[in-house]
Write an enzyme that holds these catalytic residues in place. Sequence first.
Site, PDB file in Angstrom:
ATOM      1  N   ASP A 166       0.561  -1.212  -0.046  1.00  0.00           N
ATOM      2  CA  ASP A 166      -0.005   0.350   0.063  1.00  0.00           C
ATOM      3  C   ASP A 166       0.877   0.865   0.230  1.00  0.00           C
ATOM      4  O   ASP A 166       2.618   1.190  -0.247  1.00  0.00           O
ATOM      5  CB  ASP A 166      -1.613   0.032   0.908  1.00  0.00           C
ATOM      6  CG  ASP A 166      -2.481   0.832   0.528  1.00  0.00           C
ATOM      7  OD1 ASP A 166      -2.807   1.928   0.386  1.00  0.00           O
ATOM      8  OD2 ASP A 166      -2.820   0.150   1.114  1.00  0.00           O
ATOM      9  N   HIS A 244      -3.972   2.412  -5.121  1.00  0.00           N
ATOM     10  CA  HIS A 244      -3.154   1.825  -3.574  1.00  0.00           C
ATOM     11  C   HIS A 244      -1.706   2.148  -3.705  1.00  0.00           C
ATOM     12  O   HIS A 244      -1.643   0.721  -2.814  1.00  0.00           O
ATOM     13  CB  HIS A 244      -3.985   1.049  -2.218  1.00  0.00           C
ATOM     14  CG  HIS A 244      -4.903   2.009  -2.126  1.00  0.00           C
ATOM     15  ND1 HIS A 244      -5.156   2.308  -0.777  1.00  0.00           N
ATOM     16  CD2 HIS A 244      -6.353   1.549  -1.863  1.00  0.00           C
ATOM     17  CE1 HIS A 244      -6.253   2.565   0.404  1.00  0.00           C
ATOM     18  NE2 HIS A 244      -6.922   1.592  -1.541  1.00  0.00           N
ATOM     19  N   GLU A 300     -10.975   1.366  -3.897  1.00  0.00           N
ATOM     20  CA  GLU A 300     -10.460   2.577  -3.785  1.00  0.00           C
ATOM     21  C   GLU A 300      -9.799   3.135  -5.015  1.00  0.00           C
ATOM     22  O   GLU A 300      -8.515   4.140  -4.643  1.00  0.00           O
ATOM     23  CB  GLU A 300      -9.850   3.040  -2.125  1.00  0.00           C
ATOM     24  CG  GLU A 300     -11.180   3.113  -1.154  1.00  0.00           C
ATOM     25  CD  GLU A 300     -10.561   3.077  -0.241  1.00  0.00           C
ATOM     26  OE1 GLU A 300     -11.069   3.571   0.877  1.00  0.00           O
ATOM     27  OE2 GLU A 300      -9.218   3.241   0.082  1.00  0.00           O
TER      28      GLU A 300
END
Length: 724
Positions: A166, A244, A300
């Site tokens: 990440d 990410h 996301e």
Amino acid sequence: MLLPKQSRKCVTGLAIACSLLLISCAPKEAQQVNLIPKPAQMLMTGGAFQIDSVALFGERSFQGVNIVIDNAWSGSPEGYQLDVTAKGIDLRAGTENGLFYGLQTLRQLYVNGYIPCVSIIDNPRFKYRGLHLDVSRHFFPKEEVMKLLDVMSSYKLNTLHMHLTDAGGWRIQMDKYPKLTTETAFRTESDWRKWWDGHDRKYLPEGTPGAYGGYYTKEDIREIVEHAASKHINIIPEIEFPGHSEEVLMAYPELSCSGKPYQNGDFCIGNDKSFTFMEDVLTEVMELFPSEYIHIGGDEAGKSAWKTCPKCQALMKKNGMESVDELQSYMIHRAEEFLNSKGRKLIGWDEILEGGLAPDATVMSWRGEDGGIKSVRMGHDVVMTPGNYMYFDFYQADPKTQPYAIGGYTPVKKVYSYNPVPVDSLTAEESKHILGVQANTWTEYIQTPEHLEYMMFPRALAVAEIGWTPQNLRTWDDFKPRMNAHIPKLQAMDINTFTLSDELEVTMRVDTVGKRIEVILDAEKYPAEVRYTTDGSVPTASSALYTGSIVVTDSAYIKAAIFRDGILQGTPTEKKVDYHRGINKPIHYNSKLYKGYMAGGMNALLDGYRGGLTYLDGRWQGYLNDLDCVIDMEKVTDIHKVSTRFMQLTGPGVFQPGQVELLTSEDGENFTSQGIVPTTIPADDPNLLFQEYTFNGNWKARYIRLKATEVNKGFIFTDEIVVW
């Protein structure tokens, strides 16, 4: 009962007679059994065996115990039957997994040299019972991971999902892409808030003095995986695609849309090199992790760069794509095809639904249950992990008493209340696609192993029981004393567990027929002596003892606390309760309500229910703009007091309004301002804070109008408008 001798296949220890270790069941007083998770079937038959703890917990664990793999076993592969009787201890199962879980039960039964005589037939409700650990935002050494695996196995949790990559840092050695660890496993700042929100959000080369971070070598991973296997735990690795991925695109900027470091967080989907990278990395990951499932993230993704990237737009045009969501789906499909070709399965967060779900993908539903329900109806397997129940980075007690967290409020009772099979939403056949449950520990604000354990336990015990025990056997009142009994057990395992809150849960039942509110108090700790007052005074050892619900017919300011040996524990819990004159009156909104935070519907601000410590509890109504509402008292009424309360938690973007104004009218057309109350809470205060906006006076009005102004480009939340 004992198995017939001819059907037994003893794994070890039969050469030593049971009598060397066990003394037949004596008429010992029945002891309290505190098993977690609770078995599917259990019968206490009376009496107890005396046993040498070294025999049960040491290297000679199986001596004197009949352990049988039964080829005729008809239960779950993880199920077992355990019988402790006057003739010995007998454990049988269809697999080594089942025997292992039966042994964990046997060890939990042991108390002070005794094991009670008992008959247990046990099978798990779900085959997936998992915890998730984010090691990107903060790196945790392999020793801590192995420690967590040990504790998980004691409670029959069988999956650890490791979030290895990440923006916080890449945490796994890759031979083909060495810069992932030499350049992006370390950063400038350990404090996540300072790093993420600051001006120095950079990565540092490995070996830079003061650099913060770390990574697992391939040998570290092999040790972790081997240790997990010895504990009958599967490890699912997660490598994030396509979002990410800021750290990847710093080390290899040619994989981003801009071609520059620190510019993008999403892979360039129109660049074939992105897919070469994906396949190379997944190949090395699969060489290390034998897991059937490989997690590719999928959550996301910003997607904004794709809208103007020539390569991405060219791919969209070539394939007839109408939205950038289809670009994400394109990458997920290619990832699945590659994993399937290697005999593995793809699993991802519920955003992988966007643009079309890959044919055989499994979904982790974290944004509530809707994604999971939709996936199940499409015939896909699902792991339920909704954030408002299963996020362990949320507060587990009043934020004033806890280390700083990302927000939310998920005490262990709320975790335990979760049922992974949505009631009345799925058919019995569809429900078979629910593989199980997982709790997620994101670590932006969890920097040390001690803090990690504090956030995970004892909430992880609730997850263990959700995943194993039949739903109809689970009750909070039954789980609570067992959970309390396991706090010292966790401490004996060197776990820095949260020792449960001294606060009290306050719930209400509004009775509009009887025009009253019942207030119910509950404690996490057991046993708990609870005393309370209703006038706002601090309770003492001589205050009223709570023995049942408190009935309020007008107003009460309840303060309640746990007492131990006459001494108040912690800070009293407070709750204002009003069966006020506005309850169930009609309300009209001049402003737009936010669909995601309706808090029970259009009448939520006049239902008598006050909100708790999180805007996710279904009692707080949220708005992305001003609140402007009008209450119809149905006739001209003498009004003396109007109040409303707002919450602030700046992390997720929840702020106080700039001000609240009260206006009154007799005809609904002409309104008179009765005053303005400004906020007193700074917008940059990150703590969970509440402000009550109160108006006192003597007015004649049929219509009461409240206007709250949104000034910080975020949400405002209120729970109840009180009218007297």
